[in-house]
Design an enzyme around this catalytic site. Sequence first.
Site, mmCIF file in Angstrom:
data_model
loop_
_atom_site.group_PDB
_atom_site.id
_atom_site.type_symbol
_atom_site.label_atom_id
_atom_site.label_comp_id
_atom_site.label_asym_id
_atom_site.label_seq_id
_atom_site.Cartn_x
_atom_site.Cartn_y
_atom_site.Cartn_z
ATOM 1 N N PHE A 71 0.830 -1.210 0.000
ATOM 2 C CA PHE A 71 0.000 0.000 0.000
ATOM 3 C C PHE A 71 0.864 1.260 0.000
ATOM 4 C CE2 PHE A 71 -2.449 -3.485 1.535
ATOM 5 C CZ PHE A 71 -3.728 -3.278 1.058
ATOM 6 N N SER A 72 2.123 1.077 -0.339
ATOM 7 C CA SER A 72 3.131 2.126 -0.164
ATOM 8 C C SER A 72 2.802 3.430 -0.903
ATOM 9 C CB SER A 72 4.465 1.584 -0.670
ATOM 10 O OG SER A 72 5.402 2.617 -0.826
ATOM 11 N N ASN A 73 2.749 4.519 -0.160
ATOM 12 C CA ASN A 73 2.587 5.836 -0.782
ATOM 13 C C ASN A 73 3.825 6.206 -1.593
ATOM 14 O OD1 ASN A 73 0.035 6.348 0.296
ATOM 15 N ND2 ASN A 73 0.886 7.194 2.187
ATOM 16 N N HIS A 74 4.965 5.735 -1.128
ATOM 17 C CA HIS A 74 6.220 6.042 -1.828
ATOM 18 C C HIS A 74 6.258 5.390 -3.212
ATOM 19 C CE1 HIS A 74 10.395 6.016 -2.956
ATOM 20 N NE2 HIS A 74 10.452 4.707 -2.817
ATOM 21 N N LEU A 75 5.963 4.072 -3.285
ATOM 22 C CA LEU A 75 5.983 3.405 -4.598
ATOM 23 C C LEU A 75 4.953 4.041 -5.522
ATOM 24 C CD1 LEU A 75 6.362 -0.402 -3.730
ATOM 25 C CD2 LEU A 75 8.120 1.199 -4.503
#
Length: 306
Positions: A71-75
């Site tokens: 769920f990564s905001n970064h990716l």
Amino acid sequence: MLSLDEFKTSLTLPSPLIPFKPNWEGASKVSLYVKRDDAIHPVMSGNKWRKLSHALTSPLPNHVISFGGGFSNHLHALGFACYKLGIPFTAIIRGDYSAAPSPMIKDLMQWQTRIEYVNRITYNKRNDSTYLDELKLEFPNAIIIPEGGSQALALQGIKDMVDEIEVDFDFIVAPVASGATLAGIINALNKRNSLMATDFRSHYKAIGIGVLKGEGYLEGLVEQFLTTSSQTHWHIDHSYHFGGYAKAPSELQTFCSDFNNTMEFEIEPVYSGKAFWAVKDMLAKGKFEDGSRIVVLHTGGLQGAR
Ligand SMILES: *Cc1c(COP(=O)(O)O)cnc(C)c1O
């Protein structure tokens, strides 16, 4: 495909700084502002763009590799930027989501990300030099960006955010996970403080809100990014993690939905919800002197709540 300049034009920068006047106990005794990094872009999460902005410069890399959870905001932010800029992007994701991709992963697929699912053991090697050397051999033209975009370069992008704030203030409050955002704020404030008189009251201060259970651990992460070791003018409050990373008991969820129904911008329970809850609680407990000027950094992250 966009050029870097065209891409930057599509971002709302400087991000808005808005006065914030909730009817919370104690709020009328201070001046509150929200630095709306959530408004930088509808798809890319706020502080993630800040952390990437100095890594994605001209000449653009030929290939980018990075790491994150499902769920990564970064990716998500990096995948979007690479897609728009025409940079091949490899996402190394913890866990196998091939049978049930998250909304974040579905976006990555649409953005032509090369996705590699790895097990926990491999994922845990993400910062080991031998593993990174292997990746470099396999992909000699790639730059490797650490999880969360959290590297020394990221601090400069966070400083750009602090430098945009045009009102005078006493505190910046921000959520803390990997610590790079808070470290960037501390660095930027240290530079300002070093130009000021020695009166402590007049200094700029940073307050981090730990979003995971990490007393001591989070301070260590922040310090590892700091160029000058300075224990003053900042601290992390550990009272608002609600049981751990992404843990959101019903009172926090209710707080966020009430907030979203009544305020002019939205929050989510993983990062900004905990930060705004903390501010509300600290105001009610009289933790800020009357007249304090407080900037709350809205780091974005609404995509992760899907
Ligand atoms: C990643 C993230 C944070 C945490 O920032 P760190 O630099 O890792 O401490 C805070 N808010 C949002 C919305 C994020 O996506």
